[in-house]
Design an enzyme around this catalytic site. Structure first.
Site, PDB file in Angstrom:
ATOM      1  N   HIS A 117     -67.290  11.935  41.927  1.00 21.32           N
ATOM      2  CA  HIS A 117     -66.857  10.801  41.111  1.00 21.32           C
ATOM      3  C   HIS A 117     -65.821  11.127  40.053  1.00 21.32           C
ATOM      4  CE1 HIS A 117     -70.052   8.822  43.236  1.00 21.32           C
ATOM      5  NE2 HIS A 117     -69.510   7.684  42.829  1.00 21.32           N
ATOM      6  N   ARG A 177     -25.890  22.755  32.679  1.00 23.86           N
ATOM      7  CA  ARG A 177     -25.380  21.392  32.440  1.00 23.86           C
ATOM      8  C   ARG A 177     -23.861  21.336  32.493  1.00 23.86           C
ATOM      9  NH1 ARG A 177     -29.280  17.954  30.097  1.00 23.86           N
ATOM     10  NH2 ARG A 177     -30.972  19.052  29.050  1.00 23.86           N
ATOM     11  N   GLN A 193     -41.141  15.704  27.103  1.00 24.23           N
ATOM     12  CA  GLN A 193     -40.942  14.825  28.259  1.00 24.23           C
ATOM     13  C   GLN A 193     -40.315  15.541  29.455  1.00 24.23           C
ATOM     14  OE1 GLN A 193     -39.256  10.862  26.602  1.00 24.23           O
ATOM     15  NE2 GLN A 193     -39.206  12.336  24.949  1.00 24.23           N
ATOM     16  N   ASP A 198     -61.884  -3.681  50.494  1.00 24.44           N
ATOM     17  CA  ASP A 198     -61.909  -4.621  51.628  1.00 24.44           C
ATOM     18  C   ASP A 198     -63.185  -5.453  51.665  1.00 24.44           C
ATOM     19  OD1 ASP A 198     -63.366  -2.437  52.478  1.00 24.44           O
ATOM     20  OD2 ASP A 198     -62.756  -2.628  54.578  1.00 24.44           O
ATOM     21  N   ASP A 241     -58.959   5.025  47.477  1.00 23.95           N
ATOM     22  CA  ASP A 241     -58.739   5.658  48.784  1.00 23.95           C
ATOM     23  C   ASP A 241     -57.357   5.418  49.401  1.00 23.95           C
ATOM     24  OD1 ASP A 241     -61.281   6.565  48.679  1.00 23.95           O
ATOM     25  OD2 ASP A 241     -62.142   4.974  49.909  1.00 23.95           O
TER      26      ASP A 241
END
Ligand code: ADP
Length: 743
Positions: free
Chosen positions: A292, A467, A658, A112, A159
């Site tokens: 940090h 499945r 994956q 900002d 943030d």
């Protein structure tokens, strides 16, 4: 807007304020979009300080200058705090430096403070120019040629504290860092039965604290928007954590936002929480201040794509801007990239800080939006050591949960949330093992409050999945088992096969006499389910793909190499497209588009030209269902055969990595949010029988319920994916990002 699009002589992009992962993606996208549109673009190094200094700080950028930066954290063009830019003299020098290069259009990426500075600069621009003319530093004609400074802002901030965007660029990566750290602390805390207090960033905003608490299964949290009661918080927290220990919880984890305070305005620091736990519980308590670390590391898939989409939209908007337009901020709202007025967003952002300072906390929570409050409430239910007392005379339902289709990271988080929220609402929650196969065999058991402890971070499916397809499923036996166990509602958390069986049970209810609401919650890495724009597990899979693609690219020993990589996704190209966008792939083969011989010939020609012109590395991604004949191996062989010695080719089929792994924070949070809504839906529609059956989903940023009977209508006629997929609109952007000048 004017009829004729404006043609600025040159654009510029800068990053300023605190660095945030994903800023590089935004810079890269801005540069490549400008080049695609044939407009020169400059990058300004070291934020506003570089703008004031001029000289080599402002450099014309080519497409190649932003190559190989997508996966890097921070900002490669640098950022700095600039006191000079806060002064009119500094801004005058800045204006001069821009005009020297014919620049009057800026993409500014920061928080900002940065955006406020940019707006001041834009408002003052005519006066700055008049002063420069008066001093004889520029000609009147130059001032006349650039009467307006065109400005678009993007929010780079970890943030997630800005209006105008549901997510700021960098917040998702910060959540990844925090969640990874908290997962690691969990295991050590559990080993020693210790307590940990974790401090995360967020001076005015509790987003990181609340969402990481929800994602990592913390037991208590403190945020600035909802201060703890000064008189009672110490006792309340201690009692809740003690009760958890009595129920067998092996670790306690408390998350504190750095700006947390009590209702009297006294700061609640991690140190203070540690003291309270030691004094009141006699617990060995350790403090971890993440600091940090939260800003660092490779950007997540979400931040790379958010940065790319916003950077692209910013330049497109600048090229159409009218001098009378208010400057805009580009953000993501309800899952769409949209502009909104820059300064009213900055002002509203400031208002939240003011509202907190004035003690109007209800308003502060309201300003954060509905899903923030919902998450706060869900968190406070899930962390309880025991459920609340049910309301007297309330009907106690029996709700069953099962999976269907392949495993998807986040399934366990969804089960955990559904079980706790269902029990807390006064109902009995049942878990079915092995999906519909297990249901047919009667593998149903009650899940108690503590049965799902620790599930949020676990990959795979603790209940196991199956499945089985409708033609293989003994639907009559399944219906009898549901009767036998007296089940009032069924929650199917899973993918395509699960949807098909649920739909078959629903449409065959007249025959089976089974009349109960069935709700499907989309959980599949493929993101191929009707009724939802996003499914649980997809984000984890995307992150896993891009982490591996980063490594594959780094493995290139040859300086002229093209990788052909195959992703999962079955008949849906979502993973291929989004991982391509997030990793800088040059060519994507999607099942939705197929592959033709002509495509392959064009592509190999394009690769040859690119490598001949100095390209060093190529990346082509093929979704697994793109074509049955032109397989990954085929493309590999073809490219190698036709490369004319200009490049070599390697293939990689990523496979099951994956589907596995600990779920990403986004998948855990969305799983919790959707599960909460699904349980509410089942409770609300328990009396409606099959009429209450639905596919739940996330659409346009909202949770939606679509009639389960519409499954056939919404699915593609032949392929296993929805007919309409909004993400296909991003296809042209991937094209623009792939080195426009090489085409
Ligand atoms: P952030 O953009 O992350 O909020 P800062 O508040 O530090 O970070 O702002 C970054 C830079 O933006 C400052 O160093 C300053 O150069 C510029 N800036 C901030 N506020 C103003 C302002 N009111 N007027 C002019 N420049 C400003």
């Amino acid at each position: 807007m004017t009829d004729q699009p404006r043609r600025p002589t040159s654009l510029a992009v800068l990053t300023s304020g605190g660095d945030a992962p994903g800023m590089n993606a935004a810079v890269r996208a801005a540069v490549r979009t400008a080049i695609h549109r044939d407009v020169p673009i400059h990058a300004i190094r070291e934020g506003y300080q570089g703008l004031v200094e001029g000289g080599d700080y402002i450099q014309p950028f080519r497409s190649v200058d932003v190559g190989g930066i997508l996966h890097l954290g921070g900002t490669v063009i640098g950022t700095a705090r600039s006191d000079d830019f806060r002064t009119p003299e500094g801004r005058q020098r800045a204006a001069h430096n821009l005009l020297d290069r014919g620049i009057d259009s800026l993409v500014v990426i920061g928080g900002d403070g940065t955006l406020t500075g940019a707006d001041t600069f834009r408002r003052e621009w005519p006066d700055l120019l008049a002063a420069l003319v008066a001093d004889g530093r520029i000609e009147q004609a130059v001032a006349d040629a650039h009467p307006t400074l065109f400005l678009v802002g993007l929010v780079g901030s970890i943030d997630n504290d800005m209006f105008g965007t549901d997510m700021t660029i960098g917040a998702d990566t910060a959540l990844h860092r925090i969640t990874e750290a908290m997962d690691a602390l969990h295991s050590t805390a559990a080993s020693h039965q210790r307590s940990f207090v974790v401090e995360v960033m967020g001076r005015h905003c509790g987003y990181l604290a609340l969402m990481s608490g929800l994602a990592a299964g913390a037991n208590w949290t403190f945020i600035p928007e909802r201060p703890a009661d000064a008189a009672t918080w110490e006792q309340e927290m201690a009692e809740s954590l003690r009760a958890g220990r009595e129920q067998g919880r092996r670790q306690n984890m408390v998350v504190v936002a750095e700006g947390a305070h009590d209702t009297d305005g006294n700061p609640i620091t991690a140190k203070r929480v540690q003291q309270v736990l030691e004094e009141r519980l006699g617990e060995d308590t350790r403090v971890t201040i993440l600091g940090h670390v939260q800003r660092g590391g490779a950007p997540s898939a979400f931040d790379r794509n958010l940065g790319t989409l916003c950077g692209h939209a910013a330049v497109e908007l600048l090229l159409q801007a009218d001098p009378d337009d208010e400057p805009q901020l580009i953000g993501i709202r309800e899952n769409r990239i949209v502009p909104s007025p820059l300064m009213s967003n900055v002002e509203q952002t400031r208002q939240v800080a003011g509202t907190i300072a004035d003690g109007d906390y209800d308003r502060a929570m309201q300003l954060r939006g509905g899903s923030f409050t919902e998450s706060w409430d869900a968190f406070h239910t899930i962390v309880r050591a025991e459920p609340r007392e049910p309301a007297p005379n309330a009907r106690k339902l029996r709700l069953a949960i099962l999976h269907g289709g392949g495993p998807a990271p986040g399934m366990n988080a969804a089960v955990r949330a559904a079980v706790r929220l269902g029990i807390d609402a006064g109902h009995t929650m049942l878990g079915v093992k092995r999906g519909f196969e297990g249901l047919a065999a009667g593998e149903v058991e009650e899940l108690g409050w503590m049965a799902i402890t620790g599930w949020t971070a676990r990959g795979g499916a603790e209940l196991a999945t199956s499945r089985i397809k409708p033609h293989q499923a003994p639907l009559g036996t399944i219906a009898r088992q549901l009767h036998k166990h007296d089940i009032d509602g069924l929650l199917m958390i899973g993918g395509w096969a699960g949807y098909e069986v649920a739909h078959a049970l629903h449409t065959g209810r007249d025959r089976s006499g089974l009349d109960l609401p069935i709700v499907c919650l989309p959980a599949s890495i493929n993101n191929d389910l009707p009724g939802s724009e996003l499914s649980i597990g997809t984000d984890t899979a995307l992150n896993s793909i891009i982490t591996n693609l980063d490594k594959i690219k780094e493995s290139a020993v040859s300086t002229h190499r093209c990788f052909v990589v195959e992703t999962m996704g079955r008949e849906c190209g979502y993973l291929a497209l989004m991982s391509g966008l997030a990793s800088g792939a040059e060519r994507l083969y999607l099942p939705e588009e197929g592959i033709s011989l002509a495509d392959l010939a064009t592509d190999v020609d394009w690769l040859r030209k690119g490598f001949a012109a100095g390209k060093r590395l190529g990346l082509v991604i093929r979704g697994e269902g793109a074509d049955p004949i032109y397989t990954t191996s085929f493309i590999h062989s073809l490219f190698e055969r036709e490369s004319q010695g200009l490049f070599d080719v390697r293939e990689s089929i990523l496979g099951h990595i994956q589907q596995g792994g600990s779920p990403s924070p986004f998948d855990r949070i969305q799983a919790t949010r959707l599960a909460q809504r699904c349980v509410d839906h089942l409770i609300e529609h328990a009396e409606d029988g099959g009429a209450g059956s639905a596919m739940s989903g996330l659409q346009g940023g909202r949770t939606t319920f679509t009639d389960l009977g519409d499954f056939t209508e919404l699915r593609h006629e032949t392929a296993e994916r929805p007919k309409h997929q909004t993400w296909m609109d991003m296809r042209p952007i991937a094209h623009v990002m792939a080195r426009p000048e090489l085409r």
